[in-house]
Write an enzyme that holds these catalytic residues in place. Structure first.
Site, PDB file in Angstrom:
ATOM      1  N   GLY A   1      52.951  60.081  12.216  1.00  0.00           N
ATOM      2  CA  GLY A   1      52.479  58.734  11.919  1.00  0.00           C
ATOM      3  C   GLY A   1      50.995  58.723  11.673  1.00  0.00           C
TER       4      GLY A   1
ATOM      5  N   PHE B   1      43.721  55.088  14.629  1.00  0.00           N
ATOM      6  CA  PHE B   1      42.928  56.206  15.108  1.00  0.00           C
ATOM      7  C   PHE B   1      42.840  57.347  14.114  1.00  0.00           C
ATOM      8  CE2 PHE B   1      43.177  54.726  19.411  1.00  0.00           C
ATOM      9  CZ  PHE B   1      42.198  55.424  20.072  1.00  0.00           C
TER      10      PHE B   1
ATOM     11  N   ASP C   1      47.650  42.926  20.233  1.00  0.00           N
ATOM     12  CA  ASP C   1      48.236  43.368  18.968  1.00  0.00           C
ATOM     13  C   ASP C   1      49.730  43.608  19.139  1.00  0.00           C
ATOM     14  OD1 ASP C   1      48.096  43.854  16.268  1.00  0.00           O
ATOM     15  OD2 ASP C   1      47.503  45.942  16.487  1.00  0.00           O
TER      16      ASP C   1
END
Ligand code: NAG
Ligand code: NAG
Ligand code: NAG
Ligand code: NAG
Ligand code: NAG
Ligand code: NAG
Ligand code: NAG
Ligand code: NAG
Ligand code: NAG
Length: 872
Positions: A535, A539, A653
Site C-alpha cells: 500500500g 507516510f 480520519d
C-alpha cells in the site's frame, strides 16, 4: 498583536459551495467567433457537455468549414472509449490534413487522442507530427507513450496560435518518416477563438512586463508569432471547472491538490458572496468566478507560515521557455488594505516578486494576474520539474505573514524555429511496481484521480503527492529522484538534516515499544523490494514482511524521506499507539529510526481495508451480518479512543480505508497520524485545530467552527455506516448533484422512506427490515448537524449490537425480546468469509473486556456492554 485571521470556509469540503460556484459563474462572458468541434471519424454528430461535435464522416456539404484530404480512413476504437469524441478516429499511414476557414486572430486548437487499437492500426505504432499555421505542435509524437506515462487512457493537447489575415488554418497530421508501421490519428479537434488580449498583448503585461526568473530584465510580452502549449491550468483551492463552465472558451480548470508539493498544504479559504469587480485590465472572461473566489493560503498555525513555502510542482518538457500566469483575488474579510498580506513569489526557486501585494495591485475583490517567464533545462533529461513557491514575509513587513494564490496557468512558448514539440516519454517498465491500491484503480485512473483530488483534507493531499512522488521516482529511475541536479521539488535537501537531528535521542518512546534495527527491517522486506509493497499511505510505502525469523507477520510503514509533516505524524503515531492496546485498534509492534529512515512496524492485517471488501468485484461480497459486526468492532475501537484512556483521543480520519481486517475478519481501526489528544480539563469541550481529515467524511460542524470534538469522529463514522450499507463511496463525483455526497443522499433517502433503493444490490433481501430501520436510525443520528445531538460512540456500539441482534433473530424467525442478550451462535450462513476465526471473536462480546486494555489505560474498557441497558 495581530488580529487573528479567523474566518475560513473550506471549499474543498463544501458541496453547497460547489453548487453556488456553478450558478454564480461568469459563464458566457465571452462569445467566440469561431467555435468548432469535430468528432473525427464519426458518422454522426453528437452532443457532449452541451456542445455539438460534428461527425466529419458525414456528408461534406454540411460541414463546409471543415475540409479534409481523402487519404485517411475512419474507425471505431477497439476497446470501450471514454466518450465523445473518443469513440472514433481518423487514421492514416500517410499524411492527412484538416482545413478550417476561420477568422483571423488568436485561437485555441485542442487535439483529442485515445490511443487504442483501431482496425489493423496498433496503438503502439502511432508516431506522427502535427503542424498548424506554420508551427510544429507535435513531432514523432506517440499518443500511446504519452497516455502510458500520464496514466490517462485518453487526453487532449491544447495549443494557442494566431491565424493571420487571409490565412487558412491547416492542421496537418504526418506519420514519422522512415518507419513503415507508423501512422497518424486523431479523435477530435476543437478550434475556438479567444479574446485578442487574453494571452497575447495583455494590458497587464504591457503595463507590468513579464519578469524572467533569474534575469534582471523583463521578457517581452507574448507576441503574435509565439505559439503556446497549455501545460497546466489550475483552479487553486477549488474544484474542477468543466469546459462548459468556463467563460466561453471551453477551458478546463483542474483542481490543484495533486500538484501541491510543499510539506504543508495550507488551507482553502473561499468567499461565495463577494461581488467580483473586473476591469478593463482584467476583464470578466479572464477566468471563471469560481477561480477567483477560492484560493489556497498558508495556514492558520501562527508559527508555521514562515517555516515553509507553499509550493506547486508541475512536470514540463526541458529546454523551453514557459510563461506562468498566477491569478489572485483578495476576498477574505480581514484583508482590506495594502500591506495586509505581502509575500514573495519564487519560480523555479528564483525570486520573481519580493512584494506581492494583491490589494495594492488591484484592490479587494478585484481579480488580477501576474505573468512570469522561466527557461527550464535539466541537463540531458527530457523533463524538468517547474516549481512555483509562495513565501511569507516576517512580522513588521506585513500584517499577516501569509500568502495567497487563486489560479495558475502554465504555457510552453514555441522555440524560434516555431516548434513546440517535446520528446516522447520513455515507456513505463513492464510490470511496474504499482502499489496495490493504485493498480486497482488503473483501469480508469483519471476518474480515480478526480475523486482523489476532491478528497480534500490534508491527508488526501499528502497521499496524492506521495503517490505522485513515487510515480516520478519510478519513471525517472530511483537515482534521479535524489535531485542531485538541484531541481528538487520535494522540499529543500536540508530537511533531511533537520529531520534526523530533531528525532534522534530520547524523544522517541523506545521504552514503550520495540526498537528494530534497520538491518532487521531490510531483511524482512528483502531490502524494500517492490514486490512486498502492499500500500501507499500518507507516510510512504507500506511493505509486508516477517520478523523474528519468520515467526511474526508484520506490515512495515516506511516514512518518505524529507517529509516533515510525516515526521510529526510518525511521532504522534508512536506515542499514541504504543500506549494503546485494544482488540479493535491496530497494534504497533515497534519502530525503526536511524539517520535516514523512519519506519513503523504493525501487526499484519491480512485482509486489507474494509473499503477493499465493500467495492471488490469478486464474487464474495461481504455478507450483511459480517458488515454489521465489522462496524460494531470499529465502533468499539473508537469508543476506546474516546473514553477508554485518560485523555480523550480523537481519531480525526475515520473512514473505510482506516478500518483494517485481520485474517479472522476482526476489524481494527488504524492510522493515528492525525489524532489529536482531546481537552484535558473538563471546562473545555473541544480543541481548536486546523481542519484535517478526508472530504466526504468531515464533520460539517468541525470545518465551520474548527473545533474538534469526539463527535467529529461520530459524524465520520455515520458516513462509514452508510458506505457499508450502500457500498458506494462517501463522495461520488460523477453522480448527479444531489447524490454526490453520500451523507446527504443517504439521509434524504432515509427521510423519504426510500432507503431500500440505495442499499448495496448485493444485500438485496438479506437485511431484516427491522434491522435496516435500526441501522439507518443510528447512521442518521451520527450525521446530525449539531455535534451535541449525535450519540456517543458508546451509544453507537450498543445500537449496532442491537441491530445485529435484530438481524440474527429475524433470521431465526423468532421474536426479539428486547433486553435478552442474544449470544450469536448462528452457524447458518456459509459465507466465504466467516465472521469468526475463533471463539474469541464472538459477536456477543460487544466490546472486549478481556484483558486487552494496557497498563497505561486508566479504566476498564467494559464501556460497550454497559449501555446495553438503554435498550432494555
Ligand atoms: C462581461 O463584461 C462585458 C463588458 O464589460 C459585459 O458586457 C458582459 O455583460 C459581462 N458578462 C458577464 C457574464 O458578466
Ligand atoms: C445537412 O443539413 C441539412 C440542413 O441543415 C439537413 O436537413 C440534413 O439532414 C443534413 N445532412 C446530413 C447528412 O446531416
Ligand atoms: C459509417 O456508416 C456506415 C454505413 O452507415 C458504416 O458502414 C460504417 O461502418 C460507419 N463508420 C463508422 C466509423 O462508424
Ligand atoms: C470597481 O472598481 C472600480 C475601480 O476601482 C470602482 O470605481 C468601482 O466602484 C468598483 N465597483 C464596485 C461595484 O465595487
Ligand atoms: C466576502 O467578501 C465580502 C465583501 O468584501 C465581505 O463582506 C464578506 O465578509 C466576505 N466573506 C468572507 C467569508 O470572507
Ligand atoms: C522558499 O524558497 C526559496 C527559493 O527556493 C528559498 O530561498 C527559501 O529559503 C524558501 N523558504 C523557506 C521558508 O523554505
Ligand atoms: C499565518 O497565516 C494565517 C492565515 O492564513 C494567519 O491567521 C496567521 O496569523 C499567520 N501567521 C502569522 C505568524 O502571521
Ligand atoms: C520517435 O520516438 C521514438 C520513441 O520515443 C524513438 O524511439 C524514435 O527514435 C523516434 N524517431 C524519430 C525519427 O525521432
Ligand atoms: C505502459 O506500458 C507498459 C510497457 O509497454 C505496459 O506494461 C503497461 O501496462 C502500460 N501501462 C498502461 C497504463 O497502459
Amino acid at each position: 498583536m495581530k488580529p487573528p485571521l479567523l474566518l475560513f470556509i473550506f471549499i474543498s469540503v463544501s458541496l453547497e459551495a460547489l453548487q453556488v460556484l456553478v450558478t454564480g459563474d461568469n459563464v458566457g462572458a465571452y462569445k467566440p467567433t469561431d467555435d468548432i468541434t469535430v468528432d473525427c471519424g464519426s458518422n454522426t454528430s453528437s452532443t457532449a457537455d452541451g456542445r455539438i461535435w460534428i461527425g466529419d464522416a458525414v456528408d461534406r456539404s454540411n460541414s463546409s468549414r471543415i475540409e479534409k484530404t481523402p487519404s485517411s480512413i475512419t474507425a471505431r476504437a477497439s476497446n470501450s472509449s471514454p466518450g465523445v469524441p473518443y469513440y472514433t478516429a481518423r487514421l492514416s499511414r500517410s499524411e492527412f490534413a484538416y482545413t478550417f476557414h476561420v477568422t483571423p486572430g488568436p485561437k485555441f486548437v485542442r487535439l483529442y487522442f485515445f490511443p487504442s487499437d483501431y482496425l489493423n492500426f496498433h496503438r503502439a505504432d502511432s508516431f506522427f507530427s502535427v503542424e498548424a499555421a506554420g508551427y510544429t505542435l507535435l513531432q514523432n509524437f506517440s499518443a500511446y507513450l504519452f497516455a502510458n506515462y500520464t496514466d490517462s487512457p485518453s487526453f487532449f493537447k491544447e495549443f494557442c496560435l494566431t491565424v493571420g489575415e487571409h490565412q487558412i488554418l491547416n492542421v496537418k497530421f504526418a506519420p514519422t518518416p522512415g518507419n513503415s508501421d507508423a501512422y497518424a490519428f486523431v479523435n477530435g479537434i476543437e478550434v475556438v477563438s479567444m479574446p485578442e488580449s487574453l494571452y497575447y498583448n495583455t494590458e497587464v503585461d504591457l503595463k507590468e512586463g513579464i519578469n524572467l526568473a533569474g534575469q534582471q530584465q523583463g521578457l517581452r510580452s507574448i507576441g503574435a508569432t509565439d505559439a503556446l502549449e497549455v501545460m497546466k491550468r489550475l483552479n487553486v483551492g477549488g474544484q474542477v471547472v468543466r469546459p462548459s463552465l468556463d467563460t466561453g472558451m471551453y477551458r478546463t480548470w483542474e483542481a490543484d491538490d495533486r500538484y501541491v508539493t510543499s510539506l504543508e498544504v495550507g488551507i482553502l479559504p473561499v468567499n461565495l458572496t463577494i461581488q467580483l469587480n473586473y476591469s478593463e485590465l482584467v476583464p470578466n472572461y479572464t477566468a471563471p468566478d469560481s477561480v477567483y473566489i477560492t484560493a489556497r493560503s498558508m495556514g492558520n498555525k501562527k508559527s508555521i507560515n514562515l517555516s515553509y513555502n507553499l509550493t506547486w510542482s508541475i512536470e514540463v518538457d526541458s529546454d523551453f521557455y514557459y510563461v506562468l500566469r498566477l491569478h489572485f483575488c483578495e476576498f477574505q474579510i480581514e484583508i482590506n488594505n495594502p500591506s495586509d498580506r505581502i509575500f514573495k513569489i519564487f519560480v523555479d526557486s528564483q525570486l520573481v516578486e519580493n512584494r506581492a501585494d494583491v490589494i495594492e495591485w488591484r484592490g479587494k475583490g478585484m481579480p488580477v494576474y501576474r505573468d512570469y517567464a522561466v527557461f527550464m533545462s535539466n541537463g540531458q533529461k527530457k523533463r524538468s520539474i517547474l516549481s512555483i513557491a509562495l513565501g511569507a514575509l516576517p512580522d513588521g513587513y506585513t500584517l499577516y505573514s501569509d500568502a495567497i494564490l487563486n489560479g495558475l496557468e502554465i504555457f510552453k512558448i514555441s522555440n524560434p524555429d516555431r516548434n513546440l514539440a517535446g520528446l516522447n516519454p520513455d515507456p513505463v517498465p513492464v510490470n511496474p511496481p504499482v502499489p496495490r491500491p493504485a493498480s486497482k484503480a488503473s483501469s480508469n485512473l483519471s476518474e480515480a484521480a478526480k475523486i482523489a483530488i476532491i478528497a480534500g483534507g490534508a491527508l488526501g493531499f499528502t497521499v496524492l503527492s506521495v503517490l505522485a512522488f513515487f510515480l516520478y521516482r519510478r519513471r525517472n529511475g530511483a537515482k534521479d529522484s535524489a535531485s542531485s541536479d538541484g531541481t528538487s521539488w520535494w522540499g529543500p535537501a536540508s530537511y533531511a538534516k533537520t529531520k534526523s537531528t530533531k528525532t534522534q535521542g530520547s524523544s522517541l518512546p523506545s521504552d514503550l515499544c520495540r526498537h528494530f534495527s534497520l538491518a532487521e527491517i531490510r531483511a524482512a522486506t528483502n531490502d524494500f523490494d517492490k514486490v512486498f509493497i502492499i500500500g501507499v499511505g500518507g507516510f510512504g510505502n507500506v511493505y509486508e514482511g516477517y520478523v523474528d525469523g519468520g515467526a511474526t507477520h508484520v506490515a512495515i510503514k516506511r516514512l518518505n524521506q524529507g517529509s516533515q509533516q510525516g515526521l510529526h505524524e510518525f511521532r504522534t503515531e508512536i506515542e499514541m499507539l504504543s500506549q494503546l492496546r485494544h482488540r479493535h485498534l491496530v497494534s504497533l509492534i515497534g519502530f525503526c529510526k536511524d539517520a535516514t529512515e523512519m519506519i513503523l512496524v504493525y501487526d499484519y492485517m491480512a485482509r486489507g481495508t474494509l473499503r477493499d471488501h465493500l467495492y471488490s468485484t469478486d464474487n464474495h461480497p461481504l455478507p450483511w451480518k459480517q458488515r454489521l459486526e465489522i462496524c460494531r468492532a470499529a465502533a468499539c475501537g473508537l469508543d476506546y479512543l474516546h473514553t477508554g484512556v485518560k485523555h480523550t483521543i480523537i481519531h480525526r480520519d475515520v473512514k473505510t480505508t482506516n478500518i483494517l481486517l485481520n485474517e479472522n475478519w476482526v476489524a481494527k481501526v488504524s492510522d493515528f497520524g492525525l489524532s489529536k489528544v482531546g481537552p484535558t480539563s473538563v471546562s473545555k469541550t473541544h480543541v481548536s485545530t486546523a481542519v484535517k481529515g478526508t472530504f466526504g467524511y468531515l464533520d460539517p460542524e468541525y470545518y465551520r467552527r474548527q473545533q474538534l470534538t469526539d463527535k467529529s469522529d461520530v459524524y465520520s463514522f455515520g458516513v462509514v455506516l452508510f458506505e457499508v450499507l450502500c457500498a458506494r463511496p462517501a463522495v461520488s463525483r460523477m453522480a448527479p448533484m444531489e447524490q454526490i455526497s453520500l451523507a446527504k443522499w443517504a439521509q434524504s433517502c432515509c427521510k423519504s422512506g426510500a432507503v431500500e433503493k440505495i442499499v448495496d444490490p448485493h444485500l438485496k433481501g438479506a437485511i431484516a427490515p427491522e434491522c435496516l430501520i435500526k441501522f439507518c436510525e443510528i447512521a442518521v443520528s451520527c450525521l446530525q448537524d449539531e455535534g451535541a445531538k449525535r450519540p456517543s460512540m458508546n451509544d453507537v456500539v450498543s445500537g449496532l449490537k442491537f441491530a445485529l441482534q435484530l438481524q440474527v433473530s429475524a433470521e431465526r424467525e423468532v421474536t426479539v425480546h428486547v433486553g435478552v442478550s442474544v449470544h450469536d451462535s448462528d452457524d447458518g450462513d456459509n459465507d466465504a468469509a466467516p465472521i469468526r476465526g475463533n471463539g474469541s471473536d464472538e459477536v456477543s462480546s460487544a466490546c472486549d473486556s478481556d484483558g486487552w486494555a494496557a497498563a497505561t489505560t486508566t479504566r476498564n474498557n467494559d464501556f460497550c456492554d454497559k449501555s446495553r441497558t438503554s435498550y432494555d
